[in-house]
Motif scaffolding. Sequence first.
Motif, mmCIF file in Angstrom:
data_model
loop_
_atom_site.group_PDB
_atom_site.id
_atom_site.type_symbol
_atom_site.label_atom_id
_atom_site.label_comp_id
_atom_site.label_asym_id
_atom_site.label_seq_id
_atom_site.Cartn_x
_atom_site.Cartn_y
_atom_site.Cartn_z
ATOM 1 N N VAL A 185 7.099 0.355 6.473
ATOM 2 C CA VAL A 185 6.049 1.450 6.481
ATOM 3 C C VAL A 185 6.769 2.644 6.523
ATOM 4 C CG1 VAL A 185 4.221 2.462 7.905
ATOM 5 C CG2 VAL A 185 4.712 -0.056 8.026
ATOM 6 N N LEU A 214 -7.595 0.746 16.964
ATOM 7 C CA LEU A 214 -8.352 -0.442 17.570
ATOM 8 C C LEU A 214 -7.652 -0.691 19.019
ATOM 9 C CD1 LEU A 214 -9.663 -2.933 16.770
ATOM 10 C CD2 LEU A 214 -7.496 -3.820 15.897
ATOM 11 N N LEU A 253 7.900 -1.502 12.369
ATOM 12 C CA LEU A 253 6.959 -0.652 11.514
ATOM 13 C C LEU A 253 8.024 -0.211 10.368
ATOM 14 C CD1 LEU A 253 4.616 1.378 13.367
ATOM 15 C CD2 LEU A 253 3.930 -0.308 11.810
ATOM 16 N N PRO A 289 0.841 -1.243 0.101
ATOM 17 C CA PRO A 289 0.017 0.102 -0.050
ATOM 18 C C PRO A 289 0.949 1.170 -0.031
ATOM 19 C CG PRO A 289 -0.020 -0.962 2.050
ATOM 20 C CD PRO A 289 0.627 -2.161 1.195
ATOM 21 N N ARG A 334 -1.800 -6.367 6.369
ATOM 22 C CA ARG A 334 -2.243 -5.354 5.630
ATOM 23 C C ARG A 334 -1.203 -4.132 5.422
ATOM 24 N NH1 ARG A 334 -7.332 -3.180 6.018
ATOM 25 N NH2 ARG A 334 -6.564 -1.591 7.237
ATOM 26 N N LEU A 335 -0.434 -4.070 6.267
ATOM 27 C CA LEU A 335 0.532 -2.987 6.318
ATOM 28 C C LEU A 335 1.590 -3.100 5.136
ATOM 29 C CD1 LEU A 335 1.300 -1.994 9.867
ATOM 30 C CD2 LEU A 335 0.674 -0.335 8.034
ATOM 31 N N GLN A 392 -1.073 3.370 4.006
ATOM 32 C CA GLN A 392 -0.435 2.909 5.120
ATOM 33 C C GLN A 392 -0.698 3.946 6.461
ATOM 34 O OE1 GLN A 392 3.766 2.630 4.097
ATOM 35 N NE2 GLN A 392 3.547 0.396 4.144
ATOM 36 N N LEU A 423 -3.707 -6.311 21.262
ATOM 37 C CA LEU A 423 -4.425 -6.671 20.108
ATOM 38 C C LEU A 423 -4.356 -8.312 20.317
ATOM 39 C CD1 LEU A 423 -3.396 -4.631 17.279
ATOM 40 C CD2 LEU A 423 -5.478 -4.171 18.798
ATOM 41 N N ARG A 435 4.674 -13.626 12.202
ATOM 42 C CA ARG A 435 4.898 -12.215 11.793
ATOM 43 C C ARG A 435 5.942 -12.144 10.712
ATOM 44 N NH1 ARG A 435 8.117 -8.498 12.587
ATOM 45 N NH2 ARG A 435 7.795 -6.284 12.168
ATOM 46 N N THR A 468 -2.937 -6.978 11.057
ATOM 47 C CA THR A 468 -2.504 -5.552 10.865
ATOM 48 C C THR A 468 -1.322 -5.456 9.959
ATOM 49 O OG1 THR A 468 -3.462 -4.988 13.064
ATOM 50 C CG2 THR A 468 -1.689 -3.273 12.187
ATOM 51 N N TRP A 469 -0.234 -6.479 10.360
ATOM 52 C CA TRP A 469 0.976 -6.451 9.791
ATOM 53 C C TRP A 469 0.727 -6.931 8.198
ATOM 54 C CZ3 TRP A 469 5.027 -4.186 11.523
ATOM 55 C CH2 TRP A 469 5.014 -3.645 13.047
ATOM 56 N N GLN A 502 -5.605 3.371 12.156
ATOM 57 C CA GLN A 502 -6.557 2.583 12.403
ATOM 58 C C GLN A 502 -6.275 1.379 13.720
ATOM 59 O OE1 GLN A 502 -7.596 -0.041 9.117
ATOM 60 N NE2 GLN A 502 -9.472 -0.944 10.209
ATOM 61 N N LYS A 503 -5.211 1.037 13.370
ATOM 62 C CA LYS A 503 -4.243 -0.052 14.418
ATOM 63 C C LYS A 503 -4.271 0.894 15.778
ATOM 64 C CE LYS A 503 -0.245 0.586 14.759
ATOM 65 N NZ LYS A 503 0.558 1.212 15.906
ATOM 66 N N MET A 513 -3.801 2.994 7.910
ATOM 67 C CA MET A 513 -3.879 1.643 8.727
ATOM 68 C C MET A 513 -3.107 1.916 9.962
ATOM 69 S SD MET A 513 -2.676 -0.794 5.339
ATOM 70 C CE MET A 513 -3.461 -1.012 4.103
ATOM 71 N N VAL A 514 -2.060 2.661 9.987
ATOM 72 C CA VAL A 514 -1.318 2.889 11.234
ATOM 73 C C VAL A 514 -2.333 3.487 12.359
ATOM 74 C CG1 VAL A 514 0.272 4.022 12.617
ATOM 75 C CG2 VAL A 514 1.006 3.054 10.216
#
Lengths: 43, 316, 233, 206
Positions: C95, C20, C90, C5, D98-99, C10, D87, D137, D95-96, C16-17, C13-14
């Motif tokens: 990322v 969450l 990350l 992505p 998707r990232l 990205q 989580l 992971r 999550t990982w 969102q993470k 998503m971060v």
Amino acid sequence: MIFATGGVIVGGWNFVWTAYGATWLVLAGYALSLWWRGRKEAR
Amino acid sequence: MPSGYIPGALGLALFVVLVAAAKLAGGKVRDNWEHGIGLYGLGLFLWGQYSGLFVAPREAMMGDVGRILYVHVPAAWISMMAFTWAFAGSFGSLMLQAPQQLPKILGATGAGGALGIAAAVALDGTPRKLAAFFGVLLVLAFLECLVLYLGHRFFGWDADSADHFAESSTETGIVLGLLLLFLGAVFAKPTWGTYWTWDPRLTASAIMVLTFVGVSLLRATVSDPDTRRSWVSVATVIAYINIPITYMAVKWWRTMHQLQSTPNTLDSDMTFWLRVNAWAFLFLAMWFVARGWRIAAARAAAEAPPPLPPAREVAR
Amino acid sequence: MSARPGVIRQALMVAQKDLLIEVRSPSRVVGLFFFALALVVLIAFTADASPGVLRKTAGGALWLGLLLASTRALDLSYAVETDNDALSGLVLWPVHPAAVFYGKAIANTAVLALVGTLLTPLVVALYSAPIPGGWPAWGQYAVILGLGSAALAAPGTFYALLTTRARASSVMLPLLMFPLVVPALLSASRATTLLMDGDGMGEVPGWVSLLLAFGLLHWSLEGLFYGSIVEDS
Amino acid sequence: MVDDLSRRFGQRWAVARASFSLPRGEALMLTGNNGSGKTTLLRCLSTALKPHVGTARWGGVDLWEQRAACRPKVSLYSHASALYEDLSGPENLRTWARLGGYEPRVEQRLAEVGLELRPEPVRTYSAGMKRRLALARALLKEPELLLLDEPFAALDPDGRTLVLDLASRRRAAGTTLILATHIPEEAAKLCDRRIHLESGQIVEVA
């Protein structure tokens, strides 16, 4: 020691001396500290 | 009264001569050239302070208390100047991480700046202001990069030495800034009857000094030299760019409460002595920064990493 | 295998993470809320209790409470990343550093705005500072809350990383961040107070645009520099 | 591939003058006592650390200079699990995945490391379960170069067999492996070569 006559401030030399004295003190003190640290690093 | 710019021009000429002499002569001259500018600054300072106290005319409204301006205003100007140097040093440190890129950046900023200025001349209204703003910004970036490029070529500046310059400039700025705040209080008491006025300039200065105190504490916190250099450079750049917006916010906040501001109608004699004192502060600050620069460089040399251990025999 | 992505996705998503995680451990937002609430109440005690004066302090109290709560929120936001060194994870994933910054800044903005929203009725009640002017005024209020949270979140997300990485004491974050966010604090609290106490001169838009300028400046600058902090040097 | 690589922390060279090369698809074992520089070397190869001297190259490009391009190809599995404790396991993997733009296939990947699909947060997992999840992971990435730092730590015998099994399967699929361990016996079955480090320097190549 301040007299305001017609909006004009008269006197107040104590404030002037405080300001100038503080300036001299700070500048001299900083210069000394730099000189001192410079000597320490040189060694 | 002669022009107040003459002592400054003389001092700057002296500065150029000294730097050139240091470059050409080397040796003892190279390591001590800044004392010349410091002595010149001290001379100007003695002259300016004596005159500020006893020679300059009484201010029309504030009387003798107005003499505080001869230390208050230079402290304000030169502390701001020192923070500008700190910004230039930190920006330079970021730039010098990749000195081979400098010629390319010089071309881009030069061309962009010229284009912006040309557009400002051609346009009108808001577009003109925008073009002028960005044009001037790019020209300043161009000049900074030019200085960096020359410094890199002829004086061996690198990211570290630029950072040392930023370090000593920040320190000088903080010292002068704290002095400025104290002088502001001393000045405010007789003129406005209170030790602290939430005058926009004074308030913004206080916040500025606090910001840079934070930056220099950050410098003291990080132990790894490379990490420290890059973090502090970034923090300094952000702190500096934040100053105008802080000033704007504080000014706006104050103008809604209607407060008297500093009188700015000085006669030409007073302007002359103000300038003499400001030049004196400037040259003294240059001496401070140059000395601090040497000290920072010496300390960095002391904490330089040890050489690589010799290669060892490899059994196969 | 689908494509990697882009930076914007990205970042989302971060964010969102992070959100969450907030949902999974709601005690953190609740804690922040009560922390801010305690501050708002305490500020009322230190101020003059007459309604007119209280109303004039309401905006300042709200934003001071949010600012102080934000330092806690930011520490927590990085505690999650440093527990198992997920932050390096990350960056190495990879990322994009800017995506990490914007993602975390968005999440922090949302948390602050949520705490601010929860705090609003209480400030209105405790400081007897209703917002007159009906829905348009409430719309303005929402904009101020959002922009103000964003203006605090960007420098916060940036400097909290510095102080976490430096393993500095928790005093460092306020020292670095507070002087910097003075314009944001000033404009957000002035605008809020004006909404509550009457805006005779029509000054609110001016303050909002200052808030916007501050936000834009910091969201762009710090996004640009985040990489050089998060990467090894 | 690795040429004169050196990295210091403060005044100490954690890795000094490390040079070796490794053909694609082979497996290398790093051994050495605590503090001999295995982890630092692996972290340099993973582009988490910048080498102060020397270079590490992968497929002809400098790992640090071209780190954006190299990172998708390199995966590091170490004690830093990069898991989010609040989580659940599946949420972490999702999550990982998707990232990075990978297929989640969560159930399958969990089964691969002997875990079930459970909704509890990771903080309730045992140390060994966390290690298994971290392995899942690290394998999400399907890297060209897989770096394993102490892969057997905190694992039961079953877990060790699992790691060896997964690693050898990766290797059969063409992945290059570098593995740092204190238990060379376990890893010996897998590795073609061995490099022994002593206080940051390579002293033996076998």
